[in-house]
Design an enzyme around this catalytic site. Sequence first.
Site, short mmCIF file in Angstrom:
data_model
loop_
_atom_site.label_atom_id
_atom_site.label_comp_id
_atom_site.label_asym_id
_atom_site.label_seq_id
_atom_site.Cartn_x
_atom_site.Cartn_y
_atom_site.Cartn_z
N GLY A 47 40.40 106.35 65.97
CA GLY A 47 39.74 107.67 66.00
C GLY A 47 40.50 108.53 65.33
O GLY A 47 41.84 108.71 65.08
N GLN A 52 42.92 117.23 62.55
CA GLN A 52 44.16 116.19 62.47
C GLN A 52 44.32 116.11 61.14
O GLN A 52 45.44 115.45 60.60
CB GLN A 52 44.09 114.83 63.07
CG GLN A 52 44.03 114.64 64.55
CD GLN A 52 43.72 113.45 65.05
OE1 GLN A 52 42.76 113.03 65.30
NE2 GLN A 52 44.89 112.90 65.41
N CYS A 97 47.99 108.64 69.93
CA CYS A 97 47.30 109.73 69.01
C CYS A 97 47.97 109.71 67.43
O CYS A 97 49.52 109.66 67.43
CB CYS A 97 47.32 111.09 69.69
SG CYS A 97 46.65 112.28 68.44
N LEU A 98 47.30 109.74 66.47
CA LEU A 98 47.96 109.68 65.36
C LEU A 98 48.74 110.96 64.91
O LEU A 98 49.65 111.07 64.17
CB LEU A 98 47.00 109.55 64.23
CG LEU A 98 46.13 108.03 64.16
CD1 LEU A 98 45.20 108.13 62.90
CD2 LEU A 98 47.24 107.00 63.91
N HIS A 139 38.60 111.95 73.87
CA HIS A 139 39.86 112.30 73.32
C HIS A 139 39.69 112.98 72.02
O HIS A 139 40.38 114.03 71.63
CB HIS A 139 40.83 111.03 72.95
CG HIS A 139 41.98 111.20 72.26
ND1 HIS A 139 43.25 110.58 72.76
CD2 HIS A 139 42.42 111.78 71.09
CE1 HIS A 139 44.27 110.99 71.87
NE2 HIS A 139 43.66 111.43 70.86
N GLU A 140 38.74 112.33 71.30
CA GLU A 140 38.30 112.97 69.94
C GLU A 140 37.60 114.30 69.96
O GLU A 140 38.10 115.30 69.10
CB GLU A 140 37.65 112.10 68.85
CG GLU A 140 38.30 110.63 68.76
CD GLU A 140 39.70 110.66 68.04
OE1 GLU A 140 40.26 111.79 67.55
OE2 GLU A 140 40.51 109.94 68.55
N HIS A 143 40.20 116.95 70.60
CA HIS A 143 40.75 117.63 69.64
C HIS A 143 40.04 118.78 68.91
O HIS A 143 40.58 119.59 68.35
CB HIS A 143 40.94 116.24 68.42
CG HIS A 143 42.13 115.36 68.47
ND1 HIS A 143 43.45 116.11 68.42
CD2 HIS A 143 42.44 114.13 68.68
CE1 HIS A 143 44.44 115.11 68.52
NE2 HIS A 143 43.58 114.00 68.78
NI NI Z 1 44.36 111.91 68.73
#
Ligand code: NI
Length: 174
Positions: A47, A52, A97-98, A139-140, A143
């Site tokens: 995701g 991000q 998370c990236l 989660h996304e 963000h």
């Molecule tokens: Ni994330």
Amino acid sequence: MAKTYNIIVIPDPVLKQTAQAVSRVDTDIQKQMDAMLATMYAAPGIGLAANQVNLLNRVLVMDLARTDKGEEKTPICMANPEIIWESEEMSTMEEGCLSIPRQYAEVERPAHVRVKYLDYDGKEAELEASGLLSHCVQHEIDHLNGVLFIDYLSTLKRNMIVRKVEKLKKQNIL
Ligand code: NI
């Protein structure tokens, strides 16, 4: 190959900001979705939200397919996603998370959600999500509201993770 973005890592302030709704899904937004998918696949991750990649519009992409196990890609692109229903039942899962590389922690969220959004073609769509997909979409969407999974942890745990990422940065591992 589609263009890719650089992924922003904590503690960048863009990750704490609220993204703005898009007025419609035009070709610019579609190009952004394509590039976000390419960035996510390259990472690799399941995701990615606009914050991000340093963009502050309400766009996210996901794909839970195990392409490493030979599964076909199943990309999901969302603009202006909105949770319109969530279950009382809760679910706990380990999340990563990236933007918080190599760190994982258990997060508790509603087990099931229904999300309304605009799809890649700009059409109104709904997604019912459970399990990993439910955690991922919540989660996304977090963000896009400037919320990270570490915000659900104790201050002690959160600080530990932030320090570990800073250490990785200093060692030029990221
Ligand atoms: Ni994330």
